[in-house]
Motif scaffolding. Structure first.
Motif, PDB file in Angstrom:
ATOM      1  N   ASP A   1     -31.923  83.265  13.224  1.00  0.00           N
ATOM      2  CA  ASP A   1     -32.710  82.073  12.923  1.00  0.00           C
ATOM      3  C   ASP A   1     -31.774  80.897  13.200  1.00  0.00           C
ATOM      4  O   ASP A   1     -30.654  81.098  13.704  1.00  0.00           O
ATOM      5  CB  ASP A   1     -33.180  82.095  11.463  1.00  0.00           C
ATOM      6  CG  ASP A   1     -34.326  81.123  11.210  1.00  0.00           C
ATOM      7  OD1 ASP A   1     -35.421  81.347  11.761  1.00  0.00           O
ATOM      8  OD2 ASP A   1     -34.109  80.151  10.474  1.00  0.00           O
ATOM      9  N   THR A   2     -32.185  79.696  12.898  1.00  0.00           N
ATOM     10  CA  THR A   2     -31.331  78.541  13.147  1.00  0.00           C
ATOM     11  C   THR A   2     -29.979  78.711  12.460  1.00  0.00           C
ATOM     12  O   THR A   2     -29.897  78.830  11.237  1.00  0.00           O
ATOM     13  CB  THR A   2     -31.998  77.255  12.623  1.00  0.00           C
ATOM     14  OG1 THR A   2     -33.266  77.104  13.255  1.00  0.00           O
ATOM     15  CG2 THR A   2     -31.131  76.041  12.906  1.00  0.00           C
ATOM     16  N   ARG A   3     -28.934  78.840  13.269  1.00  0.00           N
ATOM     17  CA  ARG A   3     -27.553  78.998  12.788  1.00  0.00           C
ATOM     18  C   ARG A   3     -27.406  80.146  11.785  1.00  0.00           C
ATOM     19  O   ARG A   3     -26.630  80.071  10.839  1.00  0.00           O
ATOM     20  CB  ARG A   3     -27.032  77.682  12.202  1.00  0.00           C
ATOM     21  CG  ARG A   3     -26.987  76.578  13.249  1.00  0.00           C
ATOM     22  CD  ARG A   3     -26.170  75.382  12.848  1.00  0.00           C
ATOM     23  NE  ARG A   3     -26.043  74.458  13.998  1.00  0.00           N
ATOM     24  CZ  ARG A   3     -25.126  74.554  14.970  1.00  0.00           C
ATOM     25  NH1 ARG A   3     -24.218  75.518  14.914  1.00  0.00           N
ATOM     26  NH2 ARG A   3     -25.105  73.704  15.970  1.00  0.00           N
ATOM     27  N   LEU A   4     -28.137  81.216  12.031  1.00  0.00           N
ATOM     28  CA  LEU A   4     -28.108  82.386  11.146  1.00  0.00           C
ATOM     29  C   LEU A   4     -28.182  83.668  11.960  1.00  0.00           C
ATOM     30  O   LEU A   4     -28.976  83.777  12.894  1.00  0.00           O
ATOM     31  CB  LEU A   4     -29.294  82.347  10.176  1.00  0.00           C
ATOM     32  CG  LEU A   4     -29.518  83.597   9.307  1.00  0.00           C
ATOM     33  CD1 LEU A   4     -28.367  83.790   8.318  1.00  0.00           C
ATOM     34  CD2 LEU A   4     -30.851  83.493   8.566  1.00  0.00           C
ATOM     35  N   ALA A   5     -27.352  84.647  11.603  1.00  0.00           N
ATOM     36  CA  ALA A   5     -27.413  85.991  12.190  1.00  0.00           C
ATOM     37  C   ALA A   5     -27.378  87.018  11.068  1.00  0.00           C
ATOM     38  O   ALA A   5     -26.683  86.837  10.066  1.00  0.00           O
ATOM     39  CB  ALA A   5     -26.237  86.215  13.146  1.00  0.00           C
ATOM     40  N   LEU A   6     -28.145  88.087  11.236  1.00  0.00           N
ATOM     41  CA  LEU A   6     -28.149  89.193  10.279  1.00  0.00           C
ATOM     42  C   LEU A   6     -27.341  90.348  10.852  1.00  0.00           C
ATOM     43  O   LEU A   6     -27.406  90.641  12.051  1.00  0.00           O
ATOM     44  CB  LEU A   6     -29.573  89.679  10.006  1.00  0.00           C
ATOM     45  CG  LEU A   6     -30.644  88.658   9.637  1.00  0.00           C
ATOM     46  CD1 LEU A   6     -31.968  89.373   9.362  1.00  0.00           C
ATOM     47  CD2 LEU A   6     -30.220  87.831   8.436  1.00  0.00           C
ATOM     48  N   VAL A   7     -26.604  91.050   9.991  1.00  0.00           N
ATOM     49  CA  VAL A   7     -25.876  92.247  10.404  1.00  0.00           C
ATOM     50  C   VAL A   7     -26.077  93.339   9.352  1.00  0.00           C
ATOM     51  O   VAL A   7     -26.353  93.063   8.185  1.00  0.00           O
ATOM     52  CB  VAL A   7     -24.361  91.988  10.591  1.00  0.00           C
ATOM     53  CG1 VAL A   7     -24.104  91.015  11.727  1.00  0.00           C
ATOM     54  CG2 VAL A   7     -23.720  91.495   9.298  1.00  0.00           C
ATOM     55  N   GLY A   8     -25.905  94.577   9.779  1.00  0.00           N
ATOM     56  CA  GLY A   8     -25.952  95.702   8.848  1.00  0.00           C
ATOM     57  C   GLY A   8     -27.302  95.860   8.180  1.00  0.00           C
ATOM     58  O   GLY A   8     -28.349  95.614   8.793  1.00  0.00           O
ATOM     59  N   ASP A   9     -27.267  96.254   6.912  1.00  0.00           N
ATOM     60  CA  ASP A   9     -28.503  96.545   6.191  1.00  0.00           C
ATOM     61  C   ASP A   9     -29.375  95.313   5.970  1.00  0.00           C
ATOM     62  O   ASP A   9     -30.551  95.448   5.650  1.00  0.00           O
ATOM     63  CB  ASP A   9     -28.183  97.185   4.835  1.00  0.00           C
ATOM     64  CG  ASP A   9     -27.794  98.653   4.963  1.00  0.00           C
ATOM     65  OD1 ASP A   9     -27.851  99.176   6.091  1.00  0.00           O
ATOM     66  OD2 ASP A   9     -27.430  99.269   3.948  1.00  0.00           O
ATOM     67  N   ALA A  10     -28.838  94.123   6.132  1.00  0.00           N
ATOM     68  CA  ALA A  10     -29.686  92.930   6.065  1.00  0.00           C
ATOM     69  C   ALA A  10     -30.664  92.916   7.229  1.00  0.00           C
ATOM     70  O   ALA A  10     -31.748  92.337   7.144  1.00  0.00           O
ATOM     71  CB  ALA A  10     -28.834  91.661   6.082  1.00  0.00           C
ATOM     72  N   ALA A  11     -30.298  93.577   8.332  1.00  0.00           N
ATOM     73  CA  ALA A  11     -31.143  93.612   9.531  1.00  0.00           C
ATOM     74  C   ALA A  11     -31.966  94.879   9.637  1.00  0.00           C
ATOM     75  O   ALA A  11     -33.084  94.865  10.155  1.00  0.00           O
ATOM     76  CB  ALA A  11     -30.266  93.464  10.785  1.00  0.00           C
ATOM     77  N   HIS A  12     -31.437  95.997   9.140  1.00  0.00           N
ATOM     78  CA  HIS A  12     -32.114  97.282   9.340  1.00  0.00           C
ATOM     79  C   HIS A  12     -31.603  98.309   8.331  1.00  0.00           C
ATOM     80  O   HIS A  12     -30.427  98.330   7.978  1.00  0.00           O
ATOM     81  CB  HIS A  12     -31.874  97.813  10.761  1.00  0.00           C
ATOM     82  CG  HIS A  12     -30.482  97.523  11.264  1.00  0.00           C
ATOM     83  ND1 HIS A  12     -29.354  98.130  10.767  1.00  0.00           N
ATOM     84  CD2 HIS A  12     -30.043  96.659  12.206  1.00  0.00           C
ATOM     85  CE1 HIS A  12     -28.285  97.664  11.388  1.00  0.00           C
ATOM     86  NE2 HIS A  12     -28.667  96.759  12.261  1.00  0.00           N
ATOM     87  N   GLY A  13     -32.492  99.139   7.860  1.00  0.00           N
ATOM     88  CA  GLY A  13     -32.112 100.218   6.956  1.00  0.00           C
ATOM     89  C   GLY A  13     -32.874 101.470   7.351  1.00  0.00           C
ATOM     90  O   GLY A  13     -34.092 101.430   7.509  1.00  0.00           O
ATOM     91  N   ILE A  14     -32.166 102.577   7.558  1.00  0.00           N
ATOM     92  CA  ILE A  14     -32.797 103.791   8.073  1.00  0.00           C
ATOM     93  C   ILE A  14     -32.515 104.973   7.163  1.00  0.00           C
ATOM     94  O   ILE A  14     -31.646 104.923   6.292  1.00  0.00           O
ATOM     95  CB  ILE A  14     -32.319 104.103   9.509  1.00  0.00           C
ATOM     96  CG1 ILE A  14     -30.790 104.307   9.548  1.00  0.00           C
ATOM     97  CG2 ILE A  14     -32.745 102.983  10.463  1.00  0.00           C
ATOM     98  CD1 ILE A  14     -30.255 104.681  10.919  1.00  0.00           C
ATOM     99  N   HIS A  15     -33.263 106.050   7.389  1.00  0.00           N
ATOM    100  CA  HIS A  15     -33.068 107.301   6.664  1.00  0.00           C
ATOM    101  C   HIS A  15     -31.708 107.889   7.047  1.00  0.00           C
ATOM    102  O   HIS A  15     -31.300 107.798   8.210  1.00  0.00           O
ATOM    103  CB  HIS A  15     -34.198 108.271   7.034  1.00  0.00           C
ATOM    104  CG  HIS A  15     -34.333 109.436   6.114  1.00  0.00           C
ATOM    105  ND1 HIS A  15     -33.425 110.478   6.112  1.00  0.00           N
ATOM    106  CD2 HIS A  15     -35.258 109.742   5.169  1.00  0.00           C
ATOM    107  CE1 HIS A  15     -33.809 111.382   5.208  1.00  0.00           C
ATOM    108  NE2 HIS A  15     -34.905 110.949   4.617  1.00  0.00           N
ATOM    109  N   PRO A  16     -30.981 108.508   6.120  1.00  0.00           N
ATOM    110  CA  PRO A  16     -29.660 109.057   6.443  1.00  0.00           C
ATOM    111  C   PRO A  16     -29.702 110.356   7.233  1.00  0.00           C
ATOM    112  O   PRO A  16     -28.671 111.001   7.408  1.00  0.00           O
ATOM    113  CB  PRO A  16     -29.037 109.274   5.063  1.00  0.00           C
ATOM    114  CG  PRO A  16     -30.198 109.547   4.162  1.00  0.00           C
ATOM    115  CD  PRO A  16     -31.303 108.652   4.679  1.00  0.00           C
ATOM    116  N   ILE A  17     -30.866 110.744   7.751  1.00  0.00           N
ATOM    117  CA  ILE A  17     -31.034 112.028   8.420  1.00  0.00           C
ATOM    118  C   ILE A  17     -30.049 112.232   9.573  1.00  0.00           C
ATOM    119  O   ILE A  17     -29.616 113.350   9.838  1.00  0.00           O
ATOM    120  CB  ILE A  17     -32.499 112.194   8.921  1.00  0.00           C
ATOM    121  CG1 ILE A  17     -32.774 113.624   9.376  1.00  0.00           C
ATOM    122  CG2 ILE A  17     -32.827 111.186  10.019  1.00  0.00           C
ATOM    123  CD1 ILE A  17     -34.250 113.906   9.633  1.00  0.00           C
TER     124      ILE A  17
END
Length: 405
Positions: A281-297
């Protein structure tokens, strides 16, 4: 002290790794974390272990963490996936020349190592415990006011706050999310027979049972387990006496490692999926679980976040060399396009696997086993899956290739 090239909200594994990757390239950061560093380093804070894929390990080596972690993790030389206890299995293995598929580390060791490296870094300021009270992002800069009244500014804000990122929510970024009717039980088990550096993924209709090799301790051989159970059964499983719990675990394992012993307390957490519609977003980047969370399979959650770190670092380094500031819209657009496809494909694949292996009945079981046989026998297909396990698929950032930007 009150201004940096990047402000990182969240001092977990991904947030601190990003700070160190930027520091390696002389990009300054302020890390704001609500948790006291002394708290996250105690033995009981996080009993989990993480599989660091070989590409992620190359990045840790490139940013100076490899020498700090050398010899403290257990190499994974092979991965054996099977539908239950059938002898028919899909096996990924590697030669000594190729190096391990990944390395298992205890999370508390990773946290302790990251904090020690941050303390030695020249371009990182860690503010902890500290919380942002207000955050203002405009076209020219980001201003963050902390709970003690401190005001810090930056051209770029990075949210590394985890699944429930308040910064992501405040930005109005939509998130696709759902809960699985599953919970993961985490523990470390001691066992009679050596694990041979083999990771096992045993698929059951109730959920996968992952057995991950760990370094031996003074009491003998050890492995970490990630045992997926039906959500309704989690409380009962957590309440079992050790003897009964170990007996159930031995059944799931088919006795492959002999007699078991408890080597850590158990923990449990509900499983869910989330995927942000966009990661900038404006002057913002997401990393890690803030961006995506998946099953530990597939054990790729942390590695997916480390791939974010490698890509964002390269984007920022390249941008600064061109004279752009770290929050420039062109750089964020590049980060968005670079990471969007990879994260979507990994998320979709893990979700599909979760649903596929949850279908009960002999017909579904035979279809799954036939599919695994095909992958085992078709070399190009198997190489593709091995590359994904190593974290080497797609357009790799330089850090994941083991070189600085």
């Amino acid at each position: 002290m009150n201004r940096a090239d990047v402000i990182i909200l969240g001092g977990g594994l991904v947030g601190l790794t990003l700070a160190l990757a930027l520091d390696r390239h002389e990009i300054s950061s302020i890390v704001v974390d609500p948790v006291d560093p002394a708290t996250v380093q105690v033995a009981g804070f996080d009993g989990r272990a993480s599989a660091i894929a070989s590409a992620s390990w190359k990045m840790l080596e490139a940013i100076g963490l490899g020498e700090r972690l050398a010899g403290q993790g257990c190499p994974i030389r092979a991965i054996r996936a099977a539908d239950g206890l059938t002898p028919r299995a899909l096996v990924f293995d590697t030669s000594d020349e190729e190096g391990p598929l990944g390395i298992m580390f205890e999370n508390r060791l990773l946290r302790r190592t990251l904090h020690a490296a941050v303390a030695d870094a020249k371009h990182i300021t860690l503010l902890a415990p500290a919380r942002p009270v207000t955050t203002i992002r405009d076209e020219t800069k980001v201003t963050v006011t902390l709970d003690d009244g401190t005001i810090i500014t930056t051209p770029l804000l990075v949210a590394a706050e985890g699944r429930h990122s308040p910064t992501r929510e405040a930005a109005g970024i939509e998130v696709a999310r759902w809960r699985y009717d599953h919970a993961a039980i985490i523990a470390t088990l001691g066992h009679e027979m050596p694990h041979g550096n083999i990771a096992h993924e045993l698929f059951y209709p109730s959920g996968p049972f992952a057995l991950l090799p760990m370094l031996d301790d003074a009491d003998g051989h050890r492995s970490a387990i990630v045992w997926t159970v039906a959500g309704k059964d989690a409380e009962a499983m957590m309440g079992l006496p050790d003897r009964a719990f170990l007996a159930e675990a031995e059944k799931r394992m088919g006795g492959m490692l002999g007699a078991l012993r408890a080597a850590s307390p158990r923990s449990s957490y509900a499983l869910g999926f989330h995927h942000a519609a966009r990661i900038t977003d404006t002057r913002l980047a997401l990393v890690g679980d803030a961006a995506h969370g998946i099953h530990p399979i597939a054990g790729q959650g942390l590695n997916l976040g480390l791939r974010d770190v490698a890509a964002l670092t390269e984007v920022l380094v390249d941008g600064l060399r061109l004279g752009l500031d770290t929050g420039d819209a062109q750089l964020l657009a590049r980060y968005q396009s670079w990471r969007a496809l990879d994260t979507f494909l990994v998320a979709a694949a893990t979700d599909s696997l979760t649903r596929l292996y949850g279908i009960p009945g002999p017909t579904a079981r035979e279809v799954r086993r036939f599919g695994m046989d095909v992958v085992e026998r078709v070399a190009p297909l198997k190489r593709m899956f091995m590359a994904e396990a190593r974290g080497e698929s797609g357009a790799l950032p330089k850090l994941l290739q083991g070189v600085e930007v």
